[in-house]
Design an enzyme around this catalytic site. Sequence first.
Site, PDB file in Angstrom:
ATOM      1  N   ASP A  23       0.842  -1.191   0.000  1.00  0.00           N
ATOM      2  CA  ASP A  23       0.000   0.000   0.000  1.00  0.00           C
ATOM      3  C   ASP A  23       0.881   1.246   0.000  1.00  0.00           C
ATOM      4  O   ASP A  23       2.018   1.224   0.484  1.00  0.00           O
ATOM      5  CB  ASP A  23      -0.900   0.024   1.239  1.00  0.00           C
ATOM      6  CG  ASP A  23      -1.942  -1.082   1.225  1.00  0.00           C
ATOM      7  OD1 ASP A  23      -2.249  -1.576   0.125  1.00  0.00           O
ATOM      8  OD2 ASP A  23      -2.434  -1.442   2.303  1.00  0.00           O
ATOM      9  N   LYS A  24       0.352   2.327  -0.505  1.00  0.00           N
ATOM     10  CA  LYS A  24       1.119   3.559  -0.687  1.00  0.00           C
ATOM     11  C   LYS A  24       1.800   4.029   0.595  1.00  0.00           C
ATOM     12  O   LYS A  24       2.970   4.424   0.585  1.00  0.00           O
ATOM     13  CB  LYS A  24       0.203   4.655  -1.227  1.00  0.00           C
ATOM     14  CG  LYS A  24       0.926   5.921  -1.640  1.00  0.00           C
ATOM     15  CD  LYS A  24      -0.042   6.874  -2.316  1.00  0.00           C
ATOM     16  CE  LYS A  24       0.679   8.095  -2.856  1.00  0.00           C
ATOM     17  NZ  LYS A  24      -0.225   8.980  -3.615  1.00  0.00           N
TER      18      LYS A  24
END
Length: 242
Positions: free
Chosen positions: A93-94
């Site tokens: 995830d970012k």
Amino acid sequence: MEKAYKILSVQENISHKKAKALIDSGLVSIGGKKLMVARKELPKNTHFSVQKVEKPSVIFEDENILALFKPPFIESYDLASFFKGWALLHRLDKETSGVVLLVKENSEFHLKAKKAFKDRAVKKEYLALTQGIIEEEREINAPILTFKTTKAFSKISKKGQEAVTIITPLKIINKKTLLKVGIKTGRTHQIRVHLKHINHPIIGDTLYNNEPSLAKRLMLHAHKIALLGYEFEAIAPKEFEI
């Protein structure tokens, strides 16, 4: 009053597009609280804090595989632009930091590595800083259903896919627990959703945790990964030192 991204563009002397991107990336805060909406109306004298983004760094490289440290706030898909000739093997995830693997696209090793992921022959270990006190190791076995629109969102549902997470407490301080997390499956947002499910959401998780936090990021770190005889570790950032 003025839209937040317009005020930010003046403060930082950047374009409106760049200002929106910074806000959407979770890098802009006001008084320690993350700004979530680029078009939010604010007083024109509002002052923003803008977090700097680290660049990815190499942990290991040979003819088969490239192991990188991905800082938070960088999209996994953007890593290949930093390292030409390599293809992303999996993603984080970012806002998650940690080890990410790239391989030579369509090489023999690439095919073997993809099969290892499909066969669940890849061992992953994460660190997560969560709300509340968790005193014992436990397994969370709850199916996850994911909705993918502009942004992915997952929830516990009987209609979902099998998802199994194992958590082990490492340290407890100030009603927070640092966990070692292992996953037997790889569902979208699995760790985040499972920890919310047991009422111990990850600190700084703006999607699954409604409690306010001074954390500048999602407190989730991909610590170790092992496959096909390789094992890599990404040292946790200092914010995990509780």
